[in-house]
Scaffold this active site. Structure first.
Site, PDB file in Angstrom:
ATOM      1  N   GLN A 236       0.796  -1.282   0.179  1.00 22.19           N
ATOM      2  CA  GLN A 236      -0.026   0.203   0.001  1.00 22.19           C
ATOM      3  C   GLN A 236       0.922   1.354   0.146  1.00 22.19           C
ATOM      4  O   GLN A 236       1.821   1.275   1.076  1.00 22.19           O
ATOM      5  CB  GLN A 236      -1.035  -0.346   1.360  1.00 22.19           C
ATOM      6  CG  GLN A 236      -1.715  -1.437   1.285  1.00 22.19           C
ATOM      7  CD  GLN A 236      -2.907  -1.173   0.578  1.00 22.19           C
ATOM      8  OE1 GLN A 236      -3.388  -0.205  -0.257  1.00 22.19           O
ATOM      9  NE2 GLN A 236      -4.000  -2.220   0.590  1.00 22.19           N
ATOM     10  N   GLU A 284      -3.305 -15.083  -3.893  1.00 17.44           N
ATOM     11  CA  GLU A 284      -2.440 -13.806  -4.516  1.00 17.44           C
ATOM     12  C   GLU A 284      -1.667 -14.546  -5.722  1.00 17.44           C
ATOM     13  O   GLU A 284      -0.981 -15.833  -5.720  1.00 17.44           O
ATOM     14  CB  GLU A 284      -1.540 -13.237  -3.523  1.00 17.44           C
ATOM     15  CG  GLU A 284      -0.332 -12.348  -4.070  1.00 17.44           C
ATOM     16  CD  GLU A 284      -0.710 -11.181  -4.891  1.00 17.44           C
ATOM     17  OE1 GLU A 284      -1.813 -10.408  -4.424  1.00 17.44           O
ATOM     18  OE2 GLU A 284      -0.422 -10.897  -6.002  1.00 17.44           O
ATOM     19  N   ASP A 329      -9.443  -7.556  -2.033  1.00 20.36           N
ATOM     20  CA  ASP A 329      -8.698  -6.271  -2.259  1.00 20.36           C
ATOM     21  C   ASP A 329      -8.397  -6.351  -3.643  1.00 20.36           C
ATOM     22  O   ASP A 329      -7.136  -6.324  -3.986  1.00 20.36           O
ATOM     23  CB  ASP A 329      -7.713  -5.958  -1.232  1.00 20.36           C
ATOM     24  CG  ASP A 329      -7.168  -4.587  -1.220  1.00 20.36           C
ATOM     25  OD1 ASP A 329      -7.559  -3.709  -2.324  1.00 20.36           O
ATOM     26  OD2 ASP A 329      -6.183  -4.430  -0.814  1.00 20.36           O
ATOM     27  N   CYS A 356      -9.967   0.239  -5.063  1.00 11.18           N
ATOM     28  CA  CYS A 356      -9.312   1.574  -5.569  1.00 11.18           C
ATOM     29  C   CYS A 356     -10.047   1.877  -6.790  1.00 11.18           C
ATOM     30  O   CYS A 356      -9.333   2.903  -7.279  1.00 11.18           O
ATOM     31  CB  CYS A 356      -7.836   1.342  -5.632  1.00 11.18           C
ATOM     32  SG  CYS A 356      -7.373  -0.249  -6.950  1.00 11.18           S
TER      33      CYS A 356
HETATM   34  C1  LIG Z   1      -4.729  -3.712  -4.424  1.00 12.68           C
HETATM   35  S1  LIG Z   1      -3.446  -4.901  -4.390  1.00 12.68           S
HETATM   36  C2  LIG Z   1      -4.048  -5.603  -2.685  1.00 12.68           C
HETATM   37  C3  LIG Z   1      -2.904  -6.410  -1.841  1.00 12.68           C
HETATM   38  C4  LIG Z   1      -2.965  -6.506  -0.520  1.00 12.68           C
HETATM   39  N1  LIG Z   1      -4.161  -6.879  -0.082  1.00 12.68           N
HETATM   40  C5  LIG Z   1      -2.396  -5.501   0.300  1.00 12.68           C
HETATM   41  O1  LIG Z   1      -3.173  -4.692   0.918  1.00 12.68           O
HETATM   42  O2  LIG Z   1      -1.237  -5.272   0.248  1.00 12.68           O
HETATM   43  C6  LIG Z   1      -4.238  -6.189  -5.314  1.00 12.68           C
HETATM   44  C7  LIG Z   1      -3.190  -7.423  -5.488  1.00 12.68           C
HETATM   45  O3  LIG Z   1      -3.842  -8.572  -6.348  1.00 12.68           O
HETATM   46  C8  LIG Z   1      -3.137  -9.208  -7.002  1.00 12.68           C
HETATM   47  N2  LIG Z   1      -3.679  -9.649  -8.144  1.00 12.68           N
HETATM   48  C9  LIG Z   1      -4.162  -8.924  -9.257  1.00 12.68           C
HETATM   49  N3  LIG Z   1      -4.758 -10.192 -10.112  1.00 12.68           N
HETATM   50  C10 LIG Z   1      -4.853 -11.209  -9.349  1.00 12.68           C
HETATM   51  C11 LIG Z   1      -5.673 -12.374  -9.415  1.00 12.68           C
HETATM   52  N4  LIG Z   1      -6.590 -12.197 -10.579  1.00 12.68           N
HETATM   53  N5  LIG Z   1      -5.675 -13.190  -8.563  1.00 12.68           N
HETATM   54  C12 LIG Z   1      -4.929 -13.124  -7.567  1.00 12.68           C
HETATM   55  N6  LIG Z   1      -4.375 -11.868  -6.951  1.00 12.68           N
HETATM   56  C13 LIG Z   1      -4.325 -10.814  -8.240  1.00 12.68           C
HETATM   57  C14 LIG Z   1      -1.891  -8.192  -7.136  1.00 12.68           C
HETATM   58  O4  LIG Z   1      -0.516  -8.890  -7.519  1.00 12.68           O
HETATM   59  C15 LIG Z   1      -1.975  -7.386  -5.966  1.00 12.68           C
HETATM   60  O5  LIG Z   1      -0.958  -8.098  -5.029  1.00 12.68           O
END
Ligand SMILES: C[S@@+](CC[C@H](N)C(=O)[O-])C[C@H]1O[C@@H](n2cnc3c(N)ncnc32)[C@H](O)[C@@H]1O
Length: 401
Positions: A236, A284, A329, A356
């Site tokens: 974040q 993830e 998220d 977001c």
């Molecule tokens: C907004 S970030 C949130 C990460 C975590 N919740 C944090 O607060 O640090 C979104 C995360 O989703 C992962 N991501 C994106 N698409 C995805 C998918 N289809 N399946 C699993 N993870 C995914 C990205 O790599 C990223 O780490």
């Protein structure tokens, strides 16, 4: 031609009409009279940019940034911070109203730091200069500083010439202790001048993904938790706001709960949850982030967490666990349709959706409304002065009749 701006749109752009066709005007405010140039003329709308303001809004202020008119990173730098919060709140309220989403009211939590809050910035490098490509022309614009970046990043930018960069891009991250983790993608290996390492706390430098100085990770600290974060893993970007989100959502969890943490990154929410609930299962897609998440669970002695690598939409089909509550998220694209289906087909007691992107949140909530009611919704100003806003929404399963 003089244009009179009617209102702001969801992106913080002025809205007006020419012969009935909607025009979005960058860097214009409601009630202003402006002259604008056309950037794109599409069938259903025209995108324009203000070149002169004939009649200024009372709300207009001078931008704090000398690159503001060309950079495009900040949208709300031409109004006060308080007005930018009101504009973001109105934008989300209108979006939700249009989508017929039921919720009574929402508040917006301001950021503690409104400048110097970003712990990560990415810039282009051209012939040793740092900058970005101008949105409209895609021409390189050199900059010396970005006031949204943390002071430790700004101070590094002043010394960047000592890195002898060639062409490519650079990402600079700073942690809670102002250690810097730098990733450079370029044709020529950067020089690590001793002035860089003497003047700044360099946790690591990566060149084209390879660690060329110290480590490829650093540690972040939030609350009493330490997180190892690889240069390629998400963390974040605003230090305080995610903890404000946690303050809002943590009351919905208790020691009897098993929780899915979809899109868990390096385990930011998973480890906070682990101290409150019986079991957490994080999913993830980034293998680097999952390696860190496993390390972080051990480091913080959380033995009630398990992490799984892969796309949420695929992993949920075969995961050998069930949970009664879910935290999601996702990235800006929102939830994959299989994930929405999973949420609808399983009777979760609670879904906490951290988003977001209010537009994709809205789209997903319209579907989830079949089975879930919005209990609480709050906005968080994670990215002051930009057009972006974070939304956290807690949903409970509808009562069965
Ligand atoms: C907004 S970030 C949130 C990460 C975590 N919740 C944090 O607060 O640090 C979104 C995360 O989703 C992962 N991501 C994106 N698409 C995805 C998918 N289809 N399946 C699993 N993870 C995914 C990205 O790599 C990223 O780490």
């Amino acid at each position: 031609m003089k244009l009179v701006i009617e209102k702001l749109d969801y992106e913080g752009q002025g809205v007006t009409h020419i012969d009935g066709k909607v025009c979005f005007v960058k860097r214009a405010l409601p009630e202003e009279e402006v002259e604008a140039m056309v950037l794109q003329d599409k069938k259903h709308f025209t995108l324009m940019k203000t070149i002169q303001v004939f009649k200024k809004s009372e709300r207009r202020v001078s931008s704090f940034c000398s690159y503001a008119d060309i950079c495009g990173g900040c949208t709300y730098d031409i109004i006060s911070y308080e007005d930018s919060l009101l504009a973001k709140k109105k934008m989300v309220e209108e979006l939700f109203e249009k989508a017929n989403l039921n919720f009574s009211s929402c508040s917006i939590i301001p950021s503690k730091e409104i400048l110097g809050y970003r712990n990560k910035i990415s810039l282009k490098v051209s012939n040793g200069c740092i900058g970005y490509y101008e949105e409209e022309t895609h021409q390189f614009v050199a900059i010396e500083n970005c006031l949204l970046a943390k002071p430790s990043i700004q101070s590094f930018l002043k010394d960047i010439a000592f890195c002898s960069l060639s062409n490519g891009d650079i990402t600079i991250r700073a942690n809670y202790n102002d250690e810097l983790l730098i990733s450079i993608n370029s044709d020529k290996e950067p020089l690590i001048d001793k002035r860089i390492v003497e003047r700044h706390k360099i946790a690591g430098i990566l060149w084209n993904g390879k660690c060329v100085y110290n480590n490829s990770f650093f540690f972040e600290k939030r609350d009493n938790l330490l997180y190892k974060v690889h240069a390629e893993a998400f963390f974040q970007i605003n230090e305080d706001i995610p903890m404000e989100i946690w303050k809002m959502i943590n009351k919905y969890f208790n020691f009897e709960d098993t929780v899915f943490d979809f899109y868990c990154g390096v385990g930011f929410f998973s480890l906070l949850l682990a101290n409150v609930v019986k079991k957490v299962i994080g999913i993830e897609e980034n293998p680097r982030a999952i390696l860190d998440a496993n390390y972080n669970a051990q480091l913080n002695m959380c033995n009630n967490v398990s992490f799984h690598v892969g796309k949420v939409e695929k992993v949920i089909e075969k995961i050998p666990y069930t949970a009664n509550k879910v935290l999601v998220d996702p990235p800006r694209a929102g939830l994959h349709k299989n994930v929405v289906e999973k949420l609808l087909n399983n009777d979760f007691e609670l879904i906490c959706y951290v988003s977001c992107n209010p537009r994709t949140l809205c789209r997903d909530l319209q579907l989830l409304q079949q089975k879930y009611d919005i209990k609480e919704l709050k906005l968080f100003d994670m990215f002051p002065y930009t057009k972006h806003v974070e939304v956290a929404c807690c949903l409970s399963r509808k009562e069965r009749r």
